[in-house]
Structure formats: C-alpha cells, structure tokens
Design an enzyme around this catalytic site. Structure first.
Site, PDB file in Angstrom:
ATOM      1  N   CYS A   1      23.042  31.760  64.023  1.00 25.13           N
ATOM      2  CA  CYS A   1      23.265  33.004  63.312  1.00 25.13           C
ATOM      3  C   CYS A   1      23.252  34.356  63.936  1.00 25.13           C
ATOM      4  O   CYS A   1      22.576  34.235  65.127  1.00 25.13           O
ATOM      5  CB  CYS A   1      22.066  32.714  62.149  1.00 25.13           C
TER       6      CYS A   1
ATOM      7  N   ASP B   1      12.538  32.078  56.278  1.00 25.43           N
ATOM      8  CA  ASP B   1      13.418  32.982  57.087  1.00 25.43           C
ATOM      9  C   ASP B   1      12.456  34.055  57.717  1.00 25.43           C
ATOM     10  O   ASP B   1      11.091  33.705  57.949  1.00 25.43           O
ATOM     11  CB  ASP B   1      14.334  33.494  56.278  1.00 25.43           C
ATOM     12  N   ASP B   2      12.783  35.279  58.085  1.00 33.99           N
ATOM     13  CA  ASP B   2      12.234  36.285  58.870  1.00 33.99           C
ATOM     14  C   ASP B   2      10.804  36.781  58.209  1.00 33.99           C
ATOM     15  O   ASP B   2      10.933  36.645  56.619  1.00 33.99           O
ATOM     16  CB  ASP B   2      13.234  37.589  58.646  1.00 33.99           C
TER      17      ASP B   2
ATOM     18  N   TRP C   1      30.862  43.067  60.119  1.00 35.11           N
ATOM     19  CA  TRP C   1      29.613  42.295  59.571  1.00 35.11           C
ATOM     20  C   TRP C   1      29.838  42.022  58.110  1.00 35.11           C
ATOM     21  O   TRP C   1      30.445  43.190  57.400  1.00 35.11           O
ATOM     22  CB  TRP C   1      28.345  43.140  59.694  1.00 35.11           C
TER      23      TRP C   1
ATOM     24  N   ASP D   1      18.606  33.454  65.272  1.00 32.22           N
ATOM     25  CA  ASP D   1      19.403  34.516  64.837  1.00 32.22           C
ATOM     26  C   ASP D   1      19.457  35.496  65.819  1.00 32.22           C
ATOM     27  O   ASP D   1      18.686  35.409  66.885  1.00 32.22           O
ATOM     28  CB  ASP D   1      18.606  35.131  63.817  1.00 32.22           C
ATOM     29  N   MET D   2      20.345  36.478  65.801  1.00 36.50           N
ATOM     30  CA  MET D   2      20.670  37.400  66.803  1.00 36.50           C
ATOM     31  C   MET D   2      21.240  38.829  66.132  1.00 36.50           C
ATOM     32  O   MET D   2      22.392  38.741  65.849  1.00 36.50           O
ATOM     33  CB  MET D   2      21.584  36.850  67.656  1.00 36.50           C
TER      34      MET D   2
ATOM     35  N   ASP E   1      66.696  38.561  91.471  1.00 36.08           N
ATOM     36  CA  ASP E   1      66.507  39.739  92.331  1.00 36.08           C
ATOM     37  C   ASP E   1      66.365  41.009  91.260  1.00 36.08           C
ATOM     38  O   ASP E   1      67.275  41.132  90.403  1.00 36.08           O
ATOM     39  CB  ASP E   1      67.763  39.884  93.105  1.00 36.08           C
TER      40      ASP E   1
ATOM     41  N   ARG F   1      18.843  48.028  64.262  1.00 36.57           N
ATOM     42  CA  ARG F   1      17.916  47.398  63.475  1.00 36.57           C
ATOM     43  C   ARG F   1      16.410  47.485  64.025  1.00 36.57           C
ATOM     44  O   ARG F   1      15.558  46.631  63.876  1.00 36.57           O
ATOM     45  CB  ARG F   1      18.245  46.136  63.238  1.00 36.57           C
TER      46      ARG F   1
ATOM     47  N   ASP G   1      26.746  36.658  56.407  1.00 35.98           N
ATOM     48  CA  ASP G   1      25.723  37.514  55.390  1.00 35.98           C
ATOM     49  C   ASP G   1      26.276  37.724  54.010  1.00 35.98           C
ATOM     50  O   ASP G   1      25.410  38.058  53.032  1.00 35.98           O
ATOM     51  CB  ASP G   1      24.979  38.702  56.047  1.00 35.98           C
TER      52      ASP G   1
ATOM     53  N   LYS H   1      16.448  28.222  62.432  1.00 35.20           N
ATOM     54  CA  LYS H   1      17.706  29.179  62.334  1.00 35.20           C
ATOM     55  C   LYS H   1      17.548  30.056  63.460  1.00 35.20           C
ATOM     56  O   LYS H   1      16.499  30.978  63.464  1.00 35.20           O
ATOM     57  CB  LYS H   1      17.555  29.919  61.002  1.00 35.20           C
TER      58      LYS H   1
HETATM   59  C1  GLA Z   1      20.097  38.178  59.411  1.00 32.72           C
HETATM   60  C2  GLA Z   1      20.651  36.897  58.882  1.00 32.72           C
HETATM   61  C3  GLA Z   1      20.229  36.752  57.677  1.00 32.72           C
HETATM   62  C4  GLA Z   1      18.374  36.771  57.597  1.00 32.72           C
HETATM   63  C5  GLA Z   1      18.007  38.252  58.409  1.00 32.72           C
HETATM   64  C6  GLA Z   1      16.653  37.993  58.548  1.00 32.72           C
HETATM   65  O1  GLA Z   1      20.824  39.356  58.733  1.00 32.72           O
HETATM   66  O2  GLA Z   1      21.734  36.839  58.997  1.00 32.72           O
HETATM   67  O3  GLA Z   1      20.294  35.614  57.020  1.00 32.72           O
HETATM   68  O4  GLA Z   1      18.047  35.641  58.513  1.00 32.72           O
HETATM   69  O5  GLA Z   1      18.760  38.211  59.632  1.00 32.72           O
HETATM   70  O6  GLA Z   1      16.176  39.230  59.180  1.00 32.72           O
END
Ligand code: GLA
Length: 761
Positions: free
Chosen positions: A540, A379-380, A212, A492-493, A65, A457, A562, A490
């Site tokens: 990633c 990569d990119d 980051w 990525d985002m 209680d 970005r 990164d 790979k």
């Molecule tokens: C992010 C990833 C990197 C690379 C860049 C490319 O930052 O973490 O490893 O791939 O994008 O734009």
C-alpha cells in the site's frame, strides 16, 4: 489450486542463432525478438514483432550516409553512423544523439562509451538478480537466457545484457549488469534497463497516469518527433505515472492489432519514453530515472540494473494484458500465498479511523466473521502517540495500551478465537518528527544539513540505504510480529521523498541515495518474506501509489486505491488491469456516502465491482442493518464461488468505462470451464437501448450454465434509493455466447449484473 504458467519446451529452441549472420532469434509463442552482432561488434536490433523462423535478415541497409551524422573513428565504410543504427545498448559520445541506455562519467570527466560485443552465450533458465525483485523460473526448462557481454575497451567497463524468453509466452525479461574491469573508478550516470529501436514512428503511446485516489487512468497520445515520456521523480513509482509504457500500432485496439509494451520491475524513480528521431524511427526505453542518479564503480565494482519485462501482442491490449498477468501471477509473485485463495478481509480504517479500542475491534471482527470474513486487519493508530496522522511513526514497539489494554496479543488472540487471522498495519519507511525514534535519531531521515526538512503528512522518510537504520526498524518490527499471532501485514508508505541526501555517502556519491533507499526497502521486504513466510503481506502507498511489479515480488497484492467508490474504481481497476492481474488488486466495499467522492451506490454494485480483485470490507459493519448484513453474507458466499476464476482467470475487457455509460469485463479460467462476466451501468439515459456483450475466450463446443445476478432499483415512496438483487439462470453454448452474446439493460444509475458461467457435465 492450479498453477498457471510453465510451458516447458526444449530449452535451446527458444533462442537460436543464425550463425552466418550472427543473428539471434528470441522466439515467443507468436512473436520474435531479433538482434544481430555486426562484424564491428555493435549490437543491433532487427525485429520485435510477428514470429519468424531463423533466417538471414540482411537485405536492407542498417545505416546510410547522412549529413550531420558522424562516423565513428576507424570505420572505413562510408556512411556507417551510430546516429541511425538500430541499437540494443546505445551509449553517448560516438555520434548517436538519441537517448542512451547506459551512460558513464570517467575519472577524467569525459563521458564517451563505445560498447562492443566480446562474448555471447545461451543458457537454460534465468538467473536471479542480486538485491532486486525479478521474474523467476522454478525449473530451468521454463525459460532460456541469452547473455551478451559488451566492453568499452578504453575504460574497461563491461556490460552483460541478459534476455530471458519464457517458453510459450510472448514475454521477455531484460536487464544488465555492469562490472568495472578497468583500473580507475568511474560513475554510471545513466542505467536504463531496456532500449529498443523500432523502424517506424506511427505509434500511439499508452500510459497509466493519474493522482492519489485516481491512479492508473489509461491515457493515449500519438507520438511526435522528439521525446514522449512519463516518469517519477518522487522516489517511488508513484500514483502519478506507472512504470509502464505501451506502443500501439495503427488500428490496434482491445482485441486486435500489434502492441509492444515495457514494464519496469522497480519501485523507485523511473523513466519510460519513446523518442522519435529525425528519420522516423522510435527508440522505446524504460529504466531508473537518470535525474540526479549516479553510481560509483570502483575497479572491480559492479552494478545491477533492474529488470524490464517486454511484451509483444498481436491480439491488441487484451493479449498484452493476459501475457503480463499470466507471468506475474505465476513467476513474479512468490511464496505460499501466490496460489492460495485470497482471504476475505474486514479492515477498520474507514470504520473507525484513529478512534478504536479492543472492544470495538473485537465487535467489528465478530460482525465480520458473521458475514463471512477470514481476516480482521487493524489499520493505523495502534502504536506510540498516534491519535491522528501527525505523530508516532517509528515507535512500533510502543503499543497503545489505552486503546488496546492487554496489547496486541490479547486482541490478536481474540480475533483468532473467532476463527479469523489477525492483520496489522505498519509504515516502516517513515518517522514522525514527534516520535521517540526521531528524538533519538534526528539524523536518520533524508535531510540536507543546514536546510529545513520538508514534511509530507507530518512525516519524514527514513534513509533506508543505511544498514543501521534498517537494522533498528527491522528489530522493532519483527519483535512486534513475534509478540502476537499476526498473520497479515499491511505495508504502507504515505509520502514521497524530498531532500534526498545521506550522511552515509560522500558528496560525489549522493546520486546513489535514492536508489539505495529503494534497495533498502527491498532488503526489509526480503527479510519479511524470509523470516515470516506465513505472514501474508499487502502492499500500500496511500492506496495505489506503489503499484508496480517490483512490489508484487514481495507481496501478492496491493491496496489498489484509497478511492473505494465503486464507480471511480471502474476506471482505476480498468487501467491497473493493463499490466497487473486481478489477483493483485485489493478491492473492498466501503460505506455510502463514499468517503472520497460522497457518491451513493447500491451495496450489490459495490460488491460486484469489488469481486474484480481480492474482496473485502472497509466499513463499520456494526452500523449496517440486519438486511444489509444478510446481503453481505450472501456476497462472501458468492465471492467464494467465483474467487477461483477471478484469481486464476484470463481477463477480457469488454466495455471500456472511459467515456462510456457502461463498463464490462470477464474472466475465464485457463481450462475454460468457468467464467465470470461483469457489467456495470454508470449513468443511465432515457429510452436507452440494450448493451450487447459478446463474450470471449469460452470453449465454443461446451455448454455453460449461466447464473445471472442483477441489481434492480425499486420504486420508493420516500425518495431514498432501494435496490434488490434478482437471480435467474439459463444454459447456452460457448459458441452462441461468443457470437450472439448477452444483453444488459438494467434501468437506473450504478446498477450492475454478473453472469457466472460453469460448464455442464
Ligand atoms: C493510507 C492507506 C490507507 C490507510 C491510511 C492510514 O492512506 O492507503 O488505507 O491505511 O494510510 O493512515
């Protein structure tokens, strides 16, 4: 390669019911999780701690209680109040003022829920969760599941709680499914995955927080009355906080003491919190962040909450991590790459950024092959109009012919001809305003009509909750994957969500948009997994911005950060290892001065630190000297010698890099026939003592051959730093190595040693 986990035990012994008191014992290797169904139908929590055999736990009152603690309607017993009751599925509205597990808003605008147990069942195995990532079993004999159904009679809202015990471990998976059995629509307003009421408040909370390039730093703080929480409101699990929370009992440390932890198998907004109430109890919870969350349940409709993995350790943080690691390595990660050796990769990002062509990439791949790489990743920058990060995302089928004459096929075949896999970067969740996709479908991104669109970005986030958006992205992505021999992706985002609003949902259901985005990402990843099972996928998100168990269900490893500086990586990898196995961390050697922090570290130290995960390179090999490339060739050879123990081994953290001049850790195979010990000197001091490293987890009765590799700084007239690797070997017993240990004393900053132990005979 050996499989790691399953310990079969008689299925029904892992969960037993003490019938006279309706008390359920969920039995781990060294722990028990105990809950009880009260005669009132309330589901209460009794114990999560050291293992105990089934018995009645009824000698202390569960309520008393208390002033200002109301008594639910119809309760004759004086003092019965939900405000103090330790519960498993707390809800709002009946006098529990602490945070709820489930919340609902009914058709009349009220939010009261009164959940009582109506059904309980013990089942062999573990069910899959529709549309969501989750731990799994390969054989029903590996786990046992307790299903407890609760019902709010007035609304007809049914909640089925699932508790799965993985036999022989101290891990429990919790989730629930809601079904609206009533006649009126309602909205779930809160859907956490797990809630546990602990009868004390003297815990230290441990969280993995950062930013980051500074992800998952270990942060500890004592609990205080009220809520201590970490959360993500960014639409993904985030760099800033990880969906992980641990409570350490007083005196608990790396290898001793009690730790209780929760990790959410989810990649979107989350909340993890510990609430200390007025009577010194702690409610520990994890789940989808309730901020702006709502989910409509029409009559007959259902909702599946994500899974939370709960681990109890009596062997400190080390024991906790090893339990998570074993489970995730063997029963979260899936597919042909789960147990396969991780390839050594060369990635062109820090070597070329956006400035490359086929000739440059093939030269890089050839140099990679010469030093022992298995995989070359582009990569990119290979698609659309993409000379920098301000345009082109979404135009996946427009391969840049100026950079890549002959397209991806010619490049990929050229890489294959060198005896290497070819890998490709995608960022499927995004669109650049300066892209053909955006010009065609400006309404496919998250945005609120009448308001400007926030860019990150220079890009916008696609509303992947919408089927037509997913169909188009998948059609484009899969046609690229079929157009050339691509063996690696790979994924990525690179920004977080804003203006989360979807034209596909009516105003009252906009609270679903963020979760639907996450489900949409999972849908795409599941298609990737099903339609391209032979493509290895690396996760990633601007490095380690989405390093969570949800993602590990779809890809076996993730680009950890990164920030590839060897010294910064010590703390990042240390924190990440709290929950995630070394096999899930991609770790590459990059150039010096390092691109993120401008530090110069010896090549050998960079290799030794990168040996802690999936090893590879991300630098321009063509600018390296002959001596450096010869050293790299030796590194990849050595990596292949130690890869099994890193990928399959149990981790023991020996020296915490936080606030120390050293960092050290070791991995031991489950068979205890091999170990790799690593020690890195962060900053040196004058006239320093030696560091004693007592090893752990070895077989005391066996003799090990110990091969030592140390970097030494050489005197140099020019003032430049020069380093040399020195190798030696000796034999010692496991008992002596654990009692007496090793000694590390290399002078100089950023020098490192490894000891590779293999059993003799
Ligand atoms: C992010 C990833 C990197 C690379 C860049 C490319 O930052 O973490 O490893 O791939 O994008 O734009």
């Amino acid at each position: 390669m050996a499989s790691f986990l399953p310990i079969m035990s008689p299925p029904m012994s892992a969960i037993t019911c003490h019938e006279p008191t309706s008390t359920y014992f969920l039995q781990g290797a060294g722990s028990s999780y105990v809950l009880r169904v009260l005669p009132t139908g309330h589901l209460v929590h009794l114990h999560w701690g050291a293992r105990l055999e089934p018995c009645a736990i009824d000698w202390f009152p569960l309520w008393g209680d208390r002033a200002f603690s109301p008594n639910p309607p119809g309760m004759r017993e004086v003092g019965f109040t939900l405000d103090t009751l330790p519960q498993e599925a707390p809800a709002y509205g009946n006098g529990d003022y602490r945070a709820a597990l489930v919340g609902a808003r009914h058709a009349d605008g009220s939010h009261v829920l009164d959940l009582r147990v109506v059904k309980r069942e013990i089942r062999a195995g573990k069910p899959a969760l529709e549309g969501l990532p989750a731990t799994y079993v390969e054989d029903p004999a590996e786990a046992t599941t307790l299903a407890i159904t609760l019902l709010d009679k007035v609304a007809g809202l049914e909640i089925e709680l699932l508790y799965t015990v993985f036999h022989g471990t101290d891990a429990i998976a919790r989730s629930w499914r809601a079904v609206n059995r009533g006649g009126a629509a309602l909205q779930l307003s809160r859907a956490l995955s797990a809630s546990v009421d602990l009868p004390r408040a003297d815990w230290t909370m441990l969280q993995l927080s950062g930013a980051w390039a500074r992800e998952r730093q270990v942060v500890e703080r004592p609990l205080a009355p009220g809520v201590s929480a970490v959360e993500s409101r960014r639409g993904t699990s985030s760099h800033q906080h990880n969906p992980f929370i641990a409570l350490c009992a007083p005196g608990a440390g790396e290898e001793h003491g009690e730790v209780l932890a929760m990790n959410l198998v989810y990649s979107g907004n989350f909340l993890a919190q510990a609430e200390v109430d007025q009577f010194g109890s702690t409610r520990l919870q994890i789940g989808i962040n309730p901020l702006e969350f709502a989910w409509e349940l029409a009559p007959g409709g259902s909702f599946q909450a994500p899974e939370a993995v709960l681990v109890r350790s009596g062997e400190g943080l080390g024991g906790m991590s090893r339990t998570f690691h074993r489970l995730y390595r063997s029963r979260l990660v899936r597919g042909p790459f789960r147990d396969a050796p991780r390839p050594v990769l060369i990635n062109n990002w820090e070597a070329t950024y956006f400035k490359f062509d086929t000739d440059k990439l093939l030269a890089l791949a050839k140099a990679g092959k010469e030093v022992g790489c298995d995989l070359c990743v582009l990569d990119d920058g290979w698609f659309g109009k993409r000379e920098d990060d301000r345009s082109g995302l979404g135009d996946w089928t427009r391969v840049n012919q100026a950079k890549l004459p002959g397209g991806l096929k010619r490049l990929a075949e050229g890489v294959n001809a060198l005896g290497m896999r070819f890998g490709l970067w995608f960022e499927p969740e995004m669109v650049s305003p300066d892209s053909d996709l955006y010009r065609e479908h400006p309404d496919w991104c998250f945005h609120v009509p009448g308001r400007p669109r926030t860019e990150g970005r220079s890009q916008l986030v696609l509303d992947l909750g919408r089927a037509e958006v997913r169909e188009r992205i998948w059609a484009d992505m899969s046609s690229v994957l079929r157009s050339a021999p691509i063996g690696f992706v790979k994924w990525d985002m690179n920004r977080h969500l804003t203006e989360v609003w979807s034209p596909a949902l009516p105003p009252a259901r906009q609270g679903e948009a963020a979760h639907r985005f996450t489900l949409g990402v999972y849908d795409l990843l599941e298609r990737m997994h099903r339609e391209f099972p032979d493509v290895l996928v690396e996760g990633c998100s601007g490095g380690g911005g989405r390093f969570d168990p949800g993602m590990l269900f779809y890809h076996p490893y993730i680009w950890t950060s990164d920030n590839s500086d060897a010294i910064e990586r010590l703390r990042i990898q240390h924190g990440t290892s709290m929950a995630y196995p070394l096999s899930s961390m991609d770790a590459n050697i990059s150039a010096v001065p390092n691109h993120q922090v401008h530090r110069r570290t010896p090549l050998a130290t960079r290799a030794i630190v990168a040996f802690t995960g999936a090893f590879g390179y991300q630098l321009d090999l063509l600018t390296m000297t002959g001596d450096e490339r010869a050293a790299m060739r030796r590194q990849t050879e050595r990596w292949r010698q130690v890869r099994r123990v890193v990928q399959e081994g149990d981790l023991h953290r020996l020296v915490d890099p936080r606030g120390n001049r050293w960092a050290a850790w070791m991995s031991v195979t489950p068979e205890r026939d091999e170990a790799l010990v690593t020690c890195v000197r962060i900053l040196t001091e004058a006239n320093a003592g030696r560091l004693a490293l007592r090893l752990r987890g070895l077989d005391p009765a066996r003799t090990y051959r110990v091969r030592v590799t140390t970097t030494k700084e050489l005197p140099s007239g020019s003032g430049a730093t020069r380093h040399q690797e020195v190798e030696s070997a000796f034999d010692a017993s496991g008992a002596a190595l654990m009692a007496v240990g090793l000694r590390a004393d290399s002078p100089g900053d950023f020098v490192a040693s490894t000891w590779h132990l293999t059993t003799l005979g």
